[in-house]
Design a protein around this motif. Structure first.
Motif, mmCIF file in Angstrom:
data_model
loop_
_atom_site.group_PDB
_atom_site.id
_atom_site.type_symbol
_atom_site.label_atom_id
_atom_site.label_comp_id
_atom_site.label_asym_id
_atom_site.label_seq_id
_atom_site.Cartn_x
_atom_site.Cartn_y
_atom_site.Cartn_z
ATOM 1 N N ASP A 23 1.025 -1.259 -0.171
ATOM 2 C CA ASP A 23 -0.223 -0.155 -0.116
ATOM 3 C C ASP A 23 0.811 1.297 -0.070
ATOM 4 O OD1 ASP A 23 -2.226 -1.546 0.064
ATOM 5 O OD2 ASP A 23 -2.569 -1.420 2.006
ATOM 6 N N ALA A 24 2.040 1.237 0.851
ATOM 7 C CA ALA A 24 2.859 2.572 0.684
ATOM 8 C C ALA A 24 3.510 2.701 -0.732
ATOM 9 C CB ALA A 24 3.813 2.301 1.688
ATOM 10 N N GLY A 25 3.857 1.784 -1.305
ATOM 11 C CA GLY A 25 4.274 2.016 -2.694
ATOM 12 C C GLY A 25 3.285 2.277 -3.634
ATOM 13 N N ARG A 26 1.981 1.885 -3.372
ATOM 14 C CA ARG A 26 0.893 2.450 -4.368
ATOM 15 C C ARG A 26 0.644 4.014 -4.264
ATOM 16 N NH1 ARG A 26 -3.848 -1.097 -3.050
ATOM 17 N NH2 ARG A 26 -4.800 0.310 -4.664
ATOM 18 N N ILE A 27 0.504 4.305 -2.716
ATOM 19 C CA ILE A 27 0.283 5.541 -2.471
ATOM 20 C C ILE A 27 1.398 6.436 -2.906
ATOM 21 C CG2 ILE A 27 0.287 7.115 -0.534
ATOM 22 C CD1 ILE A 27 -1.112 5.048 1.185
ATOM 23 N N GLY A 28 2.573 6.094 -3.150
ATOM 24 C CA GLY A 28 3.869 6.687 -3.465
ATOM 25 C C GLY A 28 3.606 7.013 -5.088
ATOM 26 N N LEU A 29 2.589 6.261 -5.765
ATOM 27 C CA LEU A 29 2.594 6.762 -7.050
ATOM 28 C C LEU A 29 1.660 7.939 -7.343
ATOM 29 C CD1 LEU A 29 1.884 3.046 -8.587
ATOM 30 C CD2 LEU A 29 4.038 4.451 -8.709
ATOM 31 N N TRP A 30 0.765 8.403 -6.290
ATOM 32 C CA TRP A 30 0.037 9.250 -6.525
ATOM 33 C C TRP A 30 0.558 10.567 -6.398
ATOM 34 C CZ3 TRP A 30 -5.332 9.207 -7.148
ATOM 35 C CH2 TRP A 30 -5.894 7.977 -7.320
ATOM 36 N N HIS A 31 -0.021 11.625 -7.014
ATOM 37 C CA HIS A 31 0.111 13.163 -6.799
ATOM 38 C C HIS A 31 -0.086 13.518 -5.398
ATOM 39 C CE1 HIS A 31 0.093 17.374 -7.053
ATOM 40 N NE2 HIS A 31 1.242 17.310 -7.822
ATOM 41 N N GLU A 32 0.572 14.499 -4.929
ATOM 42 C CA GLU A 32 0.302 14.815 -3.403
ATOM 43 C C GLU A 32 -1.427 15.347 -3.371
ATOM 44 O OE1 GLU A 32 1.309 18.385 -0.324
ATOM 45 O OE2 GLU A 32 2.802 17.221 -1.301
ATOM 46 N N ASP A 33 -1.783 15.946 -4.313
ATOM 47 C CA ASP A 33 -3.455 16.472 -4.442
ATOM 48 C C ASP A 33 -4.150 15.528 -5.272
ATOM 49 O OD1 ASP A 33 -2.472 18.905 -3.436
ATOM 50 O OD2 ASP A 33 -1.972 19.582 -4.899
ATOM 51 N N GLY A 34 -3.719 14.209 -5.633
ATOM 52 C CA GLY A 34 -4.527 13.285 -6.159
ATOM 53 C C GLY A 34 -5.801 12.961 -5.587
ATOM 54 N N ALA A 35 -6.658 12.638 -6.424
ATOM 55 C CA ALA A 35 -8.219 12.086 -5.794
ATOM 56 C C ALA A 35 -8.571 10.858 -6.654
ATOM 57 C CB ALA A 35 -9.093 13.163 -5.898
ATOM 58 N N LEU A 36 -9.132 10.015 -5.805
ATOM 59 C CA LEU A 36 -9.770 8.817 -6.420
ATOM 60 C C LEU A 36 -11.265 8.943 -6.381
ATOM 61 C CD1 LEU A 36 -9.389 5.943 -7.340
ATOM 62 C CD2 LEU A 36 -9.559 5.073 -5.010
#
Length: 53
Positions: A23-36
């Motif tokens: 999960d930490a690795g997947r979160i690292g792929l997102w931009h700081e202001d990203g939204a799902l």
């Protein structure tokens, strides 16, 4: 000029992180202001309780 990884490479890397439950690795792929977003989620104002039936 340096060119980053292809979209296919990023997708495969993200899939590998998902399968590895990283999960930490997947979160690292997102931009700081990203939204799902979930466009087909139920309306939060809808009443789905038994009393509404």
């Amino acid at each position: 000029m340096t060119i980053g990884p292809s979209a296919t490479d990023v997708f495969r890397h993200g899939l590998r992180l998902l399968l590895d439950k990283d999960d930490a690795g997947r979160i690292g792929l997102w931009h700081e202001d990203g939204a799902l977003e979930f466009p087909f989620a139920p309306d939060p104002a809808a009443d789905f309780t038994r009393s509404a039936r």
